[in-house]
Design a protein around this motif. Sequence first.
Motif: not given
Length: 329
Positions: A218, A221, A279, A282, A326
Motif C-alpha cells: 500500500k 503504491e 487490487y 490499482r 507507474y
Amino acid sequence: MKWKQAQPIVYKQLLTTVEKNRIGHAYLFEGPKGVGKVDAMEFFVQAMVCENKTSGEPCGKCRACIRVANRNDTNFVEVFPDGQQIKIDQIRDLLAEMAKTGMEDGRKIYVIHEADRMNISASNTLLKFLEEPTTEITAILITEKLASILPTIRSRTQIISFKPGSPEMIRHFLENESIPLPLASTASYMTNDAEKAFALAKDEQFAQRRKTVLKLVKAVEAHVQEGLLFVQEEFLPTFKEKADVEEGLDLLLLAYRDLVAVKVNPDSDCAYPEMRSFYQDRALMLSYEQVSKKLEAILQARTNVPRNMNRNLLMEQLVLNLQEGYTFV
Ligand SMILES: [Zn+2]
C-alpha cells in the motif's frame, strides 16, 4: 487424518481396494515430499490387517492396527536406505523374512522407503521377487523420484500418484482446521505441502510478516517516498536476516501476482483476499506491462538476496523499481 483431505483420490483408491478385497502384489507410492505418502502407507497397511474394519476403513484400535502403529507386527517389515543406498543385502534379508512361515497367519507386507535409492543389484534382486508374485505378500515402494525407479520394477507395480497440493486444496484443508480465510489463502500459496502450510498459518510471526508486506504494498503504491520510509521503519526491522527477506519478497510477489489475476478476472482466487478491492482499484490504473515490470523487479531482487547484496540497498532499489512504469495521473 490430514492426508485424506489432501489426497482424496488416493484415499478413495486405497479404500476401494481393501473394501473389494482386490489387494495387489506390489504398489508404488510416488509424489513430492510431505504430501502424505507415509501416512497413506500406514493407513493402507492397517486397512489390510485390521480385525474390525468398516467399508475398508481400519479401526485404528484393534490389536492388529496397534501392532502396525507401534511397528511390532512381524508380518510388516520396513526397509530404509542404509546411508545413501539401499543395498542388495538389505533386500536379501527382507526377502528371507518374507519367505519365513511365521507364527502369525495372514498377509505379509513389506515397505521400501525411498525406493529410488536401491542400487542396481538391489533393484534386480527385488525385481526377480516381483516377477514371481505370492498371493499373501504385498509390497509398498515409496519414492519422490519415480523416474529413478527401474522401468521393469515400475511395470510390475500399481502406481499410486500423490498430487502436490493445489492452493485451493490446501486452503480448503486449512479452513477445515479453523484457520481464518486470509491466512489460509496466503499459506496455501507459499507451499504445496499441506503440513507446512498449516505450520505457517499457525505461526504468529508469519501473520505479522504478512501484515507488514501488505502495508508495504500500500505504501509503495501510494507514493515512492512513503515506500522508502516504510522500508526503513518497518520492513527491514521485521525482515532482518537473509532468509527473512527472501520470505518477505515471496510474500510481496504474491501480492502482485494477485493484482495480475484480479486484472484478468476480478473474481480470481487471491493469496490476500482482503486486498481484493485495493487490487481492483490499482488494476484500473496500471497496464499489464506496468504490472509485469513490477513482478520482474521483485523477482530480480529475490535473485539478488542470496548474492549477499546489502539488504538496505536492495530494498530501496526495489521500491524505486516498483515505481517505474507507474503513470502519475
Ligand atoms: Zn483395526
